[in-house]
Design a protein around this motif. Sequence first.
Motif, short mmCIF file in Angstrom:
data_model
loop_
_atom_site.label_atom_id
_atom_site.label_comp_id
_atom_site.label_asym_id
_atom_site.label_seq_id
_atom_site.Cartn_x
_atom_site.Cartn_y
_atom_site.Cartn_z
N LEU A 1 -22.40 39.00 -53.78
CA LEU A 1 -21.45 38.01 -54.28
C LEU A 1 -20.11 38.10 -53.56
N PHE A 2 -19.74 39.28 -53.08
CA PHE A 2 -18.46 39.46 -52.39
C PHE A 2 -18.51 38.88 -50.98
N HIS A 3 -19.67 39.03 -50.31
CA HIS A 3 -19.84 38.49 -48.96
C HIS A 3 -21.18 37.75 -48.86
N PRO A 4 -21.32 36.63 -49.55
CA PRO A 4 -22.62 35.94 -49.58
C PRO A 4 -23.09 35.46 -48.21
N ASP A 5 -22.16 35.21 -47.29
CA ASP A 5 -22.51 34.70 -45.97
C ASP A 5 -23.20 35.75 -45.09
#
Length: 372
Positions: free
Chosen positions: A319-323
């Motif tokens: 969720l913090f770095h979904p990419d």
Amino acid sequence: GVIMEVSYEDCRVFFEAGTAYNPAFDLFDGSVQTGTNIIRDYLRTSQIPKIDGIYAKEYLEDFDDILPAESYPIRDQAFFISHLHLDHMRMMGLISPLVKVYLKESAQIIERALEDVGMGVEDLRDHQYEDLKEETQIGKIRVRTFVLNPDSYQDLSFFIETPDLKIHFTGDVFVYGKYESGILKELDYLHEHRPDLLVCEGTRFFKDGTYDDIIPSFKAKDGLLSKDELDKRILECIEKHPSLVLFNIYEREMSDVSDFMSYAKKAGREIVFEPETAHIINSFFGIPVSILLADTTSYQNLPEEIFTMNRIITKQEILFHPDRYLLQNSYPNSLELLDYRNCNALYLHHSGTPLGPFDPHYQNLMNLISIC
């Protein structure tokens, strides 16, 4: 399901041991408890066929019209399994150990791993399966195998010869991508040996049922994608999407798993699997992967090595770095999609269940996606 019998004098051979795929009537999806005699339950509900000589006597007490394997006069008999789709092999574990069942070792590895995580077929044989060689002789019936996809459980087709007949059974036939070189070798062999009968097992050729315009070609018809074009499109979708990408695959297809690991590497993303799929990958490829533990699932009955061999990724990291991630999400864990509804996530449905609108679960999935 797919089952074909070839008999000659005092020997017989079966090709496939499948059951019908009918998700609208699946009494054995775990919702209904089964009895202590699964063969009896399957026979009573017509999930498996009444065939003399293939089931053990201990499971046939209520069936005077079926001869058990112990009493059957033909002892030289065997089953040959081409691949791990359930409509081709779901009942193979119910066949008496007195009857040989031939299954590629690569497929056996996947099936054992599936059973470890509760996703395999019922097994009353204690994994008594024979590895398939290029040629096998059962009495006067000779079976030659063709490997069509060397990157997975090695999908097979069979050339069957008796003293007076030659039959070719295709299994699930494809003429694209990784299958192409194997199909070409198979065609050369068929051209030379001229089978009397072709048994071509597949879902359909054309929607309208007309075959007048068939032109032999390995090129995709207008409007259809080739395998290379499909790979390119999937990779482009992953590379261009600015946030999380989720995917749903069929866990039995290790060649598809290999493709998605390749997409992730090319797109610079970390691919994350569900623990059950990770165990199959660990067993088949012998490599560790990254896994996510879903909030909706209990993992207490899974093998401990799944959690020690693989790297655990937390949902907070995603969720913090979904990419940065390419994340597996199967239908049983589809409620997890709600946790990513604010991520602008992309969902790729690639041969995973539910397969289409004919499955009652399909609309459930569409409803979930629509509110995400």
